[in-house]
Design a protein around this motif. Structure first.
Motif, PDB file in Angstrom:
ATOM      1  N   ASP B  70      59.130  26.288  93.246  1.00 42.09           N
ATOM      2  CA  ASP B  70      60.125  25.659  94.109  1.00 42.09           C
ATOM      3  C   ASP B  70      61.225  26.627  94.510  1.00 42.09           C
ATOM      4  OD1 ASP B  70      61.497  25.943  91.798  1.00 42.09           O
ATOM      5  OD2 ASP B  70      62.042  23.839  91.567  1.00 42.09           O
ATOM      6  N   LEU B  71      60.938  27.896  94.598  1.00 44.23           N
ATOM      7  CA  LEU B  71      61.862  28.959  94.999  1.00 44.23           C
ATOM      8  C   LEU B  71      62.840  29.330  93.898  1.00 44.23           C
ATOM      9  CD1 LEU B  71      62.836  28.251  98.719  1.00 44.23           C
ATOM     10  CD2 LEU B  71      61.369  30.056  97.868  1.00 44.23           C
ATOM     11  N   LEU B  72      63.447  28.333  93.246  1.00 38.52           N
ATOM     12  CA  LEU B  72      64.459  28.657  92.253  1.00 38.52           C
ATOM     13  C   LEU B  72      63.849  29.055  90.919  1.00 38.52           C
ATOM     14  CD1 LEU B  72      67.296  26.066  92.861  1.00 38.52           C
ATOM     15  CD2 LEU B  72      67.022  28.368  93.749  1.00 38.52           C
ATOM     16  N   SER B  73      62.717  28.445  90.572  1.00 40.53           N
ATOM     17  CA  SER B  73      62.104  28.838  89.310  1.00 40.53           C
ATOM     18  C   SER B  73      60.709  29.388  89.581  1.00 40.53           C
ATOM     19  CB  SER B  73      62.020  27.647  88.349  1.00 40.53           C
ATOM     20  OG  SER B  73      61.215  26.653  88.908  1.00 40.53           O
TER      21      SER B  73
END
Lengths: 433, 323
Positions: B70-73
């Motif tokens: 999810d881009l952040l993790s």
């Protein structure tokens, strides 16, 4: 192509590669600090002016800024976070703050307050509260706002009606709206629709419960009846033609604040966050008279208003000059001259010194917004904890498409929609365990 | 067990023969390689661009389709979880499938029929026909653009031109974009209006049909309908087939119009596949799930293209084969 030419071309390509790498490395100047925000043109102009002011006072520091609209901004930020290239000062939103903080992307601000780099001496703790995640401050509130109903005073006068009790209930709202519609023949209420997810969360706050539990793994309440009642009321009102139907709102959705029904005098009331009313007041012009009113509350509940930080400045963990970043935020929030330029565009300033300084300079809309927040603050409910991760998923993929729209389009009964909402949202929240 | 040992000398001999054969044109083969290197160097701007911005991202997206990135993790391997969610839990995914199929089934035949009809009108030697050809082609050049989509929104809006005309004629104004029954039609009409590129291809096809066939048919007493049905259509089937494939592929990927004119609403009736995919990726940042959706779309388009090829043998007529 001969062998010599071939070598020459290879050599040239190699040089180009080395030079481009070299210049990229040289561009990493130590005194360069990046700042990012979202907003409108007015916000861009004001923020850039303050950045230039700060650079003039701090020679040797170069602030590089980037800005975008809200949706593009978050796409950009998520991409930069994925690439480990976040700026030193980033604007943050209540909807994302806890997720970003809990994933370790943001640095806590408390150490900078202790070191005296970030001055919070004129900021009341209630304004800081919204920026705390798990007890630590991750976002510096840049201005507070609250939900409101804009009342068209001229319409009320024309109908010969008194303004409602500031502590009005949704039952009162229904009654007032019906009377307005009967007497004036216009919509009592236009757009945006009153099935907004933030009205649901505010309703929960006024009932004394949090929308979600502390761990963010489930709802924080079990009784859906108040929301069911609310939507049944909306259905009654739209059927009677008292408020604009959802179908009409949808068709007009993207025409901007200048064309909103209260501006075009097609409706007498409108729901809006208090920091977003400027566009509506100014579009309506000087010979119209609007007033901000607190949100209606469920019967017997406390205030449905809470003071929300409209946005924050946060320092990403990836920033290598956090002290400089903290100093800039301190300047941004506290400096009187800077705030004359910013002029409460991000919401009512949190520093009491700044508020007092700006008070005499306010125009009509500004004065109304300041006054509204003061009236609301008197009995405001405490803000609920920042939304859990997955909230946007719940809002975008469950609340709106599976509950609100089918119900307001009268495709399914409210109870059935609510049951779908609860189970689908719980499935998403369960992912936070 | 003993057989491999027995065959060993034979295979060795073959190997030797092969290496001998290979050793002979060695010089030529090296020259070949060098020429190739220069060639690759010349196409390297494209090649590097393709590898960096197309091939590698495509390969990564295949991997991401099996993760919850999810881009952040970082994204953990979740196996077939994304696909399971898509087909068994995601209510909106089903809605987006329905909207997309409805759109493709409406637009592809309508646009082809319209394009063919206009192409036949323009396949005459009247004065000003070149001007008309250009004029009819223009909508397709600008058709998929944002500007036209914005214009469409205005046309069908509550105070738009369409409603103004309807009111002039004494009809009640219709809320085209807000009504779940009518919204998709505004996009279908927009798509049909962009008939230009299939029209040009049809026109080229029509010009290739020998006029003797029509003359012969006329002498035999064929009516104009019979001439169309017995001569034009059969000879045009390869062109129709080509247009059909192109239109199926293009229309499964419809995005801009729905993104701007209806924003996927009302009630997800215009939530086309790519629009939903985009929302999952760039509003919800569920890159893993969106990647999985993209690969399923590829399979869907691939399936329908293959199916069209399969069915083509029953209706497409190639002159060179038998006739």
């Amino acid at each position: 192509m001969s062998r010599r030419h071939f070598k020459f071309v290879l050599l040239a390509l190699t040089f180009i590669l080395i030079f481009s790498l070299g210049s990229a490395v040289l561009a990493q100047d130590a005194t360069e600090m990046r700042l990012v925000w979202w907003g409108s043109q007015s916000r861009h102009d004001r923020t850039i002016a303050v950045v230039e002011m700060y650079e003039a006072e701090n020679p040797g520091l170069d602030i590089v800024y980037e800005f975008a609209n809200f949706n593009d901004y978050w796409t950009l930020m998520n991409t930069q976070a994925a690439g480990g290239e976040l700026a030193c000062v980033m604007q943050q939103d209540y909807a994302y703050l806890s997720e970003w903080a809990r994933r370790g992307l943001l640095a806590p601000l408390d150490p900078f307050i202790e070191q005296g780099l970030l001055d919070t001496s004129t900021i009341d703790d209630t304004y800081l509260e919204g920026g705390r995640v798990d007890g630590q401050l991750y976002g510096m509130n840049l201005g507070s706002n609250s939900q409101s109903i804009i009342l068209d005073l001229d319409a009320f006068e024309q109908a010969g009606m008194d303004l409602p009790d500031p502590q009005w209930t949704w039952d009162d709202f229904e009654q007032v709206a019906t009377e307005l519609h009967d007497k004036l023949g216009i919509y009592a209420y236009g757009s945006p629709d009153l099935g907004d997810d933030q009205i649901w969360t505010a309703m929960m706050v006024s009932l004394g419960v949090n929308p979600f539990n502390d761990a963010g793994t489930d709802f924080g309440y079990t009784d859906d009846q108040p929301i069911i009642d609310h939507f049944n009321r909306l259905l009654r009102l739209q059927e009677a033609g008292v408020i604009q139907s959802y179908e009409e709102i949808q068709a007009a959705a993207s025409t901007g604040p200048e064309n909103s029904p209260i501006v075009t005098a097609e409706a007498a009331m409108q729901y809006q966050w208090s920091n977003q009313v400027v566009a509506i007041f100014s579009a309506a012009g000087e010979n119209r008279h609007f007033k901000l009113w607190p949100m209606p509350r469920p019967e017997g509940a406390r205030s449905a208003n809470y003071l929300k930080p409209s946005m924050f400045f946060s320092i990403p963990e990836a920033c290598e000059m956090k002290e400089e970043a903290a100093k800039f935020i301190s300047f941004f929030v506290n400096d009187l001259e800077a705030n004359e330029i910013l002029f409460a565009e991000r919401g009512v300033p949190v520093s009491s010194g700044v508020r007092e300084h700006l008070q005499p300079m306010l125009d009509e809309v500004g004065a109304e917004t300041f006054d509204f927040l003061e009236r609301v603050a008197a009995d405001a409910s405490p803000i609920f904890p920042p939304n859990p991760p997955g909230y946007n998923d719940i809002r975008n993929n469950v609340w709106i498409p599976l509950f609100k729209e089918p119900v307001l389009y009268e495709q399914i009964p409210v109870e059935e929609g609510m049951a779908i909402f609860r189970s689908e949202a719980q499935a998403i929240l369960a992912g936070n365990e | 067990m003993s057989e491999p040992i027995a065959t060993l000398p034979v295979s060795k001999r073959v190997d030797e023969a092969a290496s001998e054969a290979a050793s002979q044109p060695k010089r030529r083969s090296r020259g070949f390689k060098q020429n190739n290197a220069v060639g690759y160097l010349f196409i390297s701007p494209w090649l590097i661009g393709f590898l960096l911005f197309s091939f590698i991202p495509i390969a990564i997206s295949l991997y991401l389709a099996f993760t919850n990135y999810d881009l952040l993790s970082g994204g953990e391997w979740t196996g077939l979880r994304n696909f399971e969610r898509m087909f068994t839990q995601d209510i909106r995914y089903g809605r987006s499938m329905i909207a997309t199929f409805k759109y493709v089934l409406l637009v592809v035949p309508l646009r082809l029929m319209f394009a063919l009809a206009v192409a036949m009108l323009l396949n005459t030697k009247r004065r000003g026909v070149y001007w008309f050809r250009a004029a009819y082609y223009i909508p397709s050049i600008i058709g998929a653009s944002v500007a036209v989509a914005v214009m469409w929104r205005q046309l069908f809006g509550p105070q738009g031109v369409i409603n103004a005309i309807a009111q002039l004629l004494g009809f009640d104004p219709i809320n085209w974009l807000g009504n779940p029954d009518t919204a998709i039609w505004t996009l279908v009409i927009l798509a049909v209006w962009q008939f230009g590129s299939p029209m040009l291809i049809f026109l080229a096809g029509l010009r290739q049909i020998p006029s003797e066939l029509y003359e012969a048919a006329s002498i035999d007493g064929a009516t104009s309908w019979q001439r169309f049905y017995r001569v034009t259509l059969p000879l045009l089937t390869p062109i129709i087939f080509f247009n059909l494939i192109m239109q199926i592929i293009a229309n499964f990927r419809v995005f801009t119009q729905a993104f701007i004119v209806t924003a996927g609403g009302p009630l997800d009736t215009t939530l086309f596949y790519t629009l939903y995919l985009y929302r999952r990726a760039f509003n919800d940042f569920q890159m893993g799930y969106a990647s999985a959706m993209a690969w399923v779309l590829l399979l869907i388009i691939g399936f329908f293209t293959a199916l069209s090829f399969r069915l083509s043998r029953y209706w497409v007529f190639y002159e060179t084969k038998e006739g």
